[in-house]
Design an enzyme around this catalytic site. Structure first.
Site, mmCIF file in Angstrom:
data_model
loop_
_atom_site.group_PDB
_atom_site.id
_atom_site.type_symbol
_atom_site.label_atom_id
_atom_site.label_comp_id
_atom_site.label_asym_id
_atom_site.label_seq_id
_atom_site.Cartn_x
_atom_site.Cartn_y
_atom_site.Cartn_z
ATOM 1 N N GLN A 1 -40.386 50.584 16.937
ATOM 2 C CA GLN A 1 -40.414 50.896 15.387
ATOM 3 C C GLN A 1 -39.025 51.514 15.127
ATOM 4 O O GLN A 1 -38.446 51.427 14.267
ATOM 5 C CB GLN A 1 -41.338 51.778 15.035
ATOM 6 N N CYS B 1 -51.919 44.830 12.699
ATOM 7 C CA CYS B 1 -52.742 44.009 13.081
ATOM 8 C C CYS B 1 -54.135 44.050 11.993
ATOM 9 O O CYS B 1 -54.970 43.077 11.918
ATOM 10 C CB CYS B 1 -53.801 44.609 14.564
ATOM 11 N N ASN C 1 -45.992 53.699 14.416
ATOM 12 C CA ASN C 1 -45.898 52.553 13.446
ATOM 13 C C ASN C 1 -46.654 52.645 12.139
ATOM 14 O O ASN C 1 -46.311 52.064 11.240
ATOM 15 C CB ASN C 1 -46.230 51.213 14.295
ATOM 16 N N THR D 1 -38.014 29.233 30.592
ATOM 17 C CA THR D 1 -36.677 28.964 30.117
ATOM 18 C C THR D 1 -36.531 29.861 28.823
ATOM 19 O O THR D 1 -37.405 30.004 27.975
ATOM 20 C CB THR D 1 -36.794 27.420 29.578
ATOM 21 N N GLY E 1 -42.134 43.132 21.652
ATOM 22 C CA GLY E 1 -42.436 44.389 22.085
ATOM 23 C C GLY E 1 -43.752 44.355 23.061
ATOM 24 O O GLY E 1 -43.953 45.200 23.994
ATOM 25 N N THR E 2 -44.855 43.564 22.526
ATOM 26 C CA THR E 2 -45.993 43.603 23.520
ATOM 27 C C THR E 2 -45.747 43.123 24.924
ATOM 28 O O THR E 2 -46.163 44.032 25.835
ATOM 29 C CB THR E 2 -46.965 42.592 22.861
ATOM 30 N N SER F 1 -37.885 44.962 19.737
ATOM 31 C CA SER F 1 -38.474 43.683 19.219
ATOM 32 C C SER F 1 -37.692 43.159 17.945
ATOM 33 O O SER F 1 -37.621 44.038 16.913
ATOM 34 C CB SER F 1 -39.701 43.689 19.008
ATOM 35 N N ALA F 2 -37.050 42.012 18.102
ATOM 36 C CA ALA F 2 -36.220 41.669 16.932
ATOM 37 C C ALA F 2 -36.871 41.392 15.686
ATOM 38 O O ALA F 2 -35.944 41.913 14.505
ATOM 39 C CB ALA F 2 -35.468 40.085 17.355
ATOM 40 N N HIS F 3 -38.176 41.089 15.241
ATOM 41 C CA HIS F 3 -38.578 40.778 14.094
ATOM 42 C C HIS F 3 -38.747 42.215 13.322
ATOM 43 O O HIS F 3 -38.934 42.210 12.216
ATOM 44 C CB HIS F 3 -39.878 40.158 14.050
HETATM 45 N N1 PLP Z 1 -45.155 48.587 19.601
HETATM 46 C C1 PLP Z 1 -44.944 48.912 18.084
HETATM 47 C C2 PLP Z 1 -45.084 50.318 17.830
HETATM 48 C C3 PLP Z 1 -45.191 48.040 17.135
HETATM 49 O O1 PLP Z 1 -45.084 48.471 15.818
HETATM 50 C C4 PLP Z 1 -45.254 46.500 17.408
HETATM 51 C C5 PLP Z 1 -45.420 45.665 16.329
HETATM 52 O O2 PLP Z 1 -46.244 45.883 15.410
HETATM 53 C C6 PLP Z 1 -45.457 46.336 18.571
HETATM 54 C C7 PLP Z 1 -45.451 47.401 19.652
HETATM 55 C C8 PLP Z 1 -45.569 44.987 19.237
HETATM 56 O O3 PLP Z 1 -44.403 44.235 19.104
HETATM 57 P P1 PLP Z 1 -44.443 42.464 19.119
HETATM 58 O O4 PLP Z 1 -44.850 42.074 17.593
HETATM 59 O O5 PLP Z 1 -42.975 42.176 19.178
HETATM 60 O O6 PLP Z 1 -45.155 42.067 20.225
#
Ligand code: PLP
Length: 383
Positions: free
Chosen positions: A180, A328, A152, A238, A70-71, A200-202
């Site tokens: 989210q 965080c 989130n 890669t 996501g970042t 974001s897969a996790h």
């Molecule tokens: N955006 C939101 C709303 C999130 O909750 C998060 C993860 O906490 C992210 C972005 C960042 O995603 P990633 O951990 O895949 O970089």
């Protein structure tokens, strides 16, 4: 057995996802850019994964690019829109994730981009009239609206259709951080006009360190990273092959089971709401409960008391994982920029419980037993 109620920060990888990732790790070691058989086999796995993701979003395969999560996806959308699409102004909100807010800080400080943060109310809702007014200002420069689909920390939802319409009628670009909500609400890009969004897969029982960005085919941007020609020249490096295989499986599973899992999660969440209302004194919710919200998240505000000071720690010691705010700040008592933006009483204690379909009512029963030792219960006054 510990009870995991921190699914907004990350989720456990599902067995079905492991079942496709582990054999891929064992059997597929080629570099997908190689033209020999080993390379071609891995290339095919990546392209199948892309097709799976694109199908779930009704997007074309040329609009999906794999990233590290996501970042990266959010950085890419916003920074490339400024660099390549002439964006000079960004409208956003103070409760975005730090990967958006810090990107905005950077663009304002180093690239002279005008940043307008909309006001939010006590539940994190923007005012759509304010958005319309700011968008339609005379002589406004090319604008990107960047607003998250769901917050989130508190789960407040954006009306994506409304924002999309406002952007279209004002010739603005629209990016949404959908990290989210991905797989919890359907997205169909044939119906929703949007320029960029992220996954974001996790967050949906896939592996960490892999995600994707959707880039509407009309937007001609250049890569954020300088490097090789991977991802059709859009993202050098890669590919994270096993992650990509994993995200596709996780996405397929979660989308196929979306309504069944939603029902389970809503039942768990509603049960917790009922228990809290019945058993805890002076309980409040940051999540807006009188309208649709991201059902995986419940942000609860507890009244101040001696015992509630160390609430997160007390829960952790008792075997329950949840969060005080965003990932965080998870595990620490550091204040959250989201809760601060809600103008919440700083004396109260915010805890985010976030659920997956693996949670049960029994988890909530156990949580309540622990909570009753840590917060003021009905009829009891704790100093
Ligand atoms: N955006 C939101 C709303 C999130 O909750 C998060 C993860 O906490 C992210 C972005 C960042 O995603 P990633 O951990 O895949 O970089």
């Amino acid at each position: 057995m510990r009870i995991y109620l921190d699914n907004a920060s990350t989720t456990q990888i599902s067995q079905e996802v492991l079942d496709v990732m582990i054999p891929a790790m064992q059997a597929h070691y080629g570099n997908p850019s190689s033209i020999h058989a080993e390379g071609r086999q891995v290339r095919a796995a990546i392209e199948n994964a892309r097709k799976t993701i694109a199908n779930q979003l009704n997007a074309s395969i040329g609009e999906i690019f794999f990233t590290s999560g996501g970042t990266e996806s959010n950085n890419m959308a916003i920074k490339c829109a400024v660099r390549d699409l002439g964006v000079k102004r960004i409208i956003s909100s103070p409760i975005e994730h730090h990967c958006v807010l810090h990107t905005l800080d950077h663009l304002r400080e180093h690239h002279g981009v005008e940043v307008h943060l909309l006001k939010v109310d006590a539940h994190g809702r923007i005012n759509y009239e304010e958005l319309a007014t700011v968008l339609s200002m005379a002589d406004a420069p090319k604008t990107l609206v960047s607003l998250m689909h769901a917050n989130n920390e508190i789960g407040t939802l954006l009306d994506m259709n409304k924002v999309s319409e406002l952007c279209q009628s004002n010739n603005a670009l629209f990016h949404s951080d959908t990290v989210q909500t991905m797989t919890h609400f359907p997205i169909d890009v044939e119906e929703l006009k949007i320029d960029f969004f992220s996954g974001s897969a996790h967050k949906f029982h896939g592996p960490k360190g892999v995600g994707f960005i959707y880039i509407n085919g009309n937007n001609n941007i250049k890569p954020l990273l300088d490097g090789g020609s991977q991802e059709r020249n859009m993202r050098g490096g890669t590919e994270n092959v096993y992650g990509i295989v994993g995200i596709a499986k996780a996405m397929e599973l979660a989308c196929t089971n979306m309504s069944a899992w939603k029902e389970t999660i809503c039942d768990t969440r509603d049960y917790l709401i009922e228990q809290l209302k019945n058993r805890v004194e002076d309980i409040q919710f940051n999540t807006p409960l009188d309208e649709e919200s991201l059902y995986t998240v419940l942000s609860v505000s507890f009244p101040k008391s001696d015992r509630s000071e160390m609430l997160l720690l007390g829960l952790d010691i008792a075997g329950i994982s949840c969060s005080g705010g965003s990932a965080c700040t998870s595990g620490s008592e550091k204040g959250s920029h989201v809760v601060e933006a809600l103008n919440a009483d700083p004396g109260r204690k915010t805890i985010r419980f976030s659920f997956s379909h693996y949670n049960t009512r029994e988890d909530i029963d156990q949580l309540m037993v622990v909570l009753e030792k840590l917060v003021a219960t009905k009829g009891e006054k704790v100093g």
